[in-house]
Each structure stands twice: as structure tokens, then as C-alpha cells.
Design a protein around this motif. Structure first.
Motif, PDB file in Angstrom:
ATOM      1  N   CYS A   1       3.020 -14.362   7.493  1.00  0.00           N
ATOM      2  CA  CYS A   1       1.588 -14.690   7.387  1.00  0.00           C
ATOM      3  C   CYS A   1       0.732 -13.437   7.483  1.00  0.00           C
ATOM      4  N   ARG A   2       0.768 -12.656   6.460  1.00  0.00           N
ATOM      5  CA  ARG A   2      -0.078 -11.462   6.420  1.00  0.00           C
ATOM      6  C   ARG A   2      -1.259 -11.755   5.507  1.00  0.00           C
ATOM      7  N   PRO A   3      -2.467 -11.614   6.025  1.00  0.00           N
ATOM      8  CA  PRO A   3      -3.638 -11.878   5.185  1.00  0.00           C
ATOM      9  C   PRO A   3      -3.740 -10.862   4.048  1.00  0.00           C
ATOM     10  N   SER A   4      -4.323 -11.297   2.949  1.00  0.00           N
ATOM     11  CA  SER A   4      -4.454 -10.415   1.788  1.00  0.00           C
ATOM     12  C   SER A   4      -5.448  -9.282   2.041  1.00  0.00           C
ATOM     13  N   GLN A   5      -6.393  -9.500   2.964  1.00  0.00           N
ATOM     14  CA  GLN A   5      -7.373  -8.470   3.308  1.00  0.00           C
ATOM     15  C   GLN A   5      -7.314  -8.203   4.810  1.00  0.00           C
ATOM     16  N   LYS A   6      -7.385  -6.933   5.174  1.00  0.00           N
ATOM     17  CA  LYS A   6      -7.275  -6.546   6.585  1.00  0.00           C
ATOM     18  C   LYS A   6      -8.353  -7.173   7.461  1.00  0.00           C
ATOM     19  N   LYS A   7      -9.500  -7.454   6.873  1.00  0.00           N
ATOM     20  CA  LYS A   7     -10.593  -7.977   7.689  1.00  0.00           C
ATOM     21  C   LYS A   7     -10.273  -9.359   8.270  1.00  0.00           C
ATOM     22  N   TYR A   8      -9.216 -10.014   7.753  1.00  0.00           N
ATOM     23  CA  TYR A   8      -8.825 -11.326   8.266  1.00  0.00           C
ATOM     24  C   TYR A   8      -7.696 -11.255   9.294  1.00  0.00           C
ATOM     25  N   ASN A   9      -7.206 -10.062   9.609  1.00  0.00           N
ATOM     26  CA  ASN A   9      -6.116  -9.911  10.567  1.00  0.00           C
ATOM     27  C   ASN A   9      -6.429 -10.557  11.914  1.00  0.00           C
TER      28      ASN A   9
END
Length: 93
Positions: free
Chosen positions: A54-62
Motif C-alpha cells: 500500500c504505497r500511495p502514488s504521491q508522497k503527500k498521502y504517506n
């Protein structure tokens, strides 16, 4: 002069404690990753850790993903219940 030196020592001590914590967590993470790799070799139904899958496509959603998963961030995702039970048996032995 004593106070400035004491302040620098305190800052360095704080940095040292933080680095030790990071090292400990890194070692723990490496051990956990090795365990999951072993489980993958033993059981074809093991998919991996939630953090890997489950790695978000954009870092801002980590942060949002981390908060949403909570204590299940290190959970191991398996195909079915029987695979999960077999993994638990291996981990407890």
C-alpha cells in the motif's frame, strides 16, 4: 562558557538518542522484512507486508495512509485463512 558547552552536549545527546532509535527501528524493519521473505518462500499465498503493498502514488498521502492503517502497517497479507494460520505456526515455532 560552561552553559554554552552544556547546551551543546545536551543537543548532541539528544541527537545521539534519536539516531539510536532510528538504528533500532531500521534493524527491526530489516529483521521483519527477512521474516516476510522467508514466509514468501515457504508459502505461495503470502503477498507481503502492508507497507510494501500500500504505497500511495504521491508522497503527500504517506501520512494519511499510515494513519489509516494504524497498527496494521506491519501486517502480512496472505491469500487465505489457512495460509495465515500456517504462517503463524512457523512464526511461533
Amino acid at each position: 562558557k560552561y552553559l554554552t558547552l552544556k547546551q551543546k552536549v545536551d543537543e548532541i545527546d539528544t541527537q545521539l538518542r534519536e539516531l539510536k532509535a532510528v538504528k533500532h527501528e531500521s534493524e527491526r524493519d530489516a529483521r521483519f522484512s527477512e521474516t516476510v521473505k522467508s514466509l514468501k518462500r515457504l508459502f505461495p499465498g503470502v503477498h507481503g507486508r502492508m507497507t510494501e503493498l500500500c504505497r500511495p502514488s504521491q508522497k503527500k498521502y504517506n501520512l494519511a495512509v499510515t494513519v489509516a492503517m494504524g497498527k496494521f502497517m506491519d501486517a502480512v497479507v496472505v491469500e487465505d485463512e489457512s495460509t495465515g494460520k500456517e504462517c503463524i505456526k512457523v512464526l511461533l515455532s
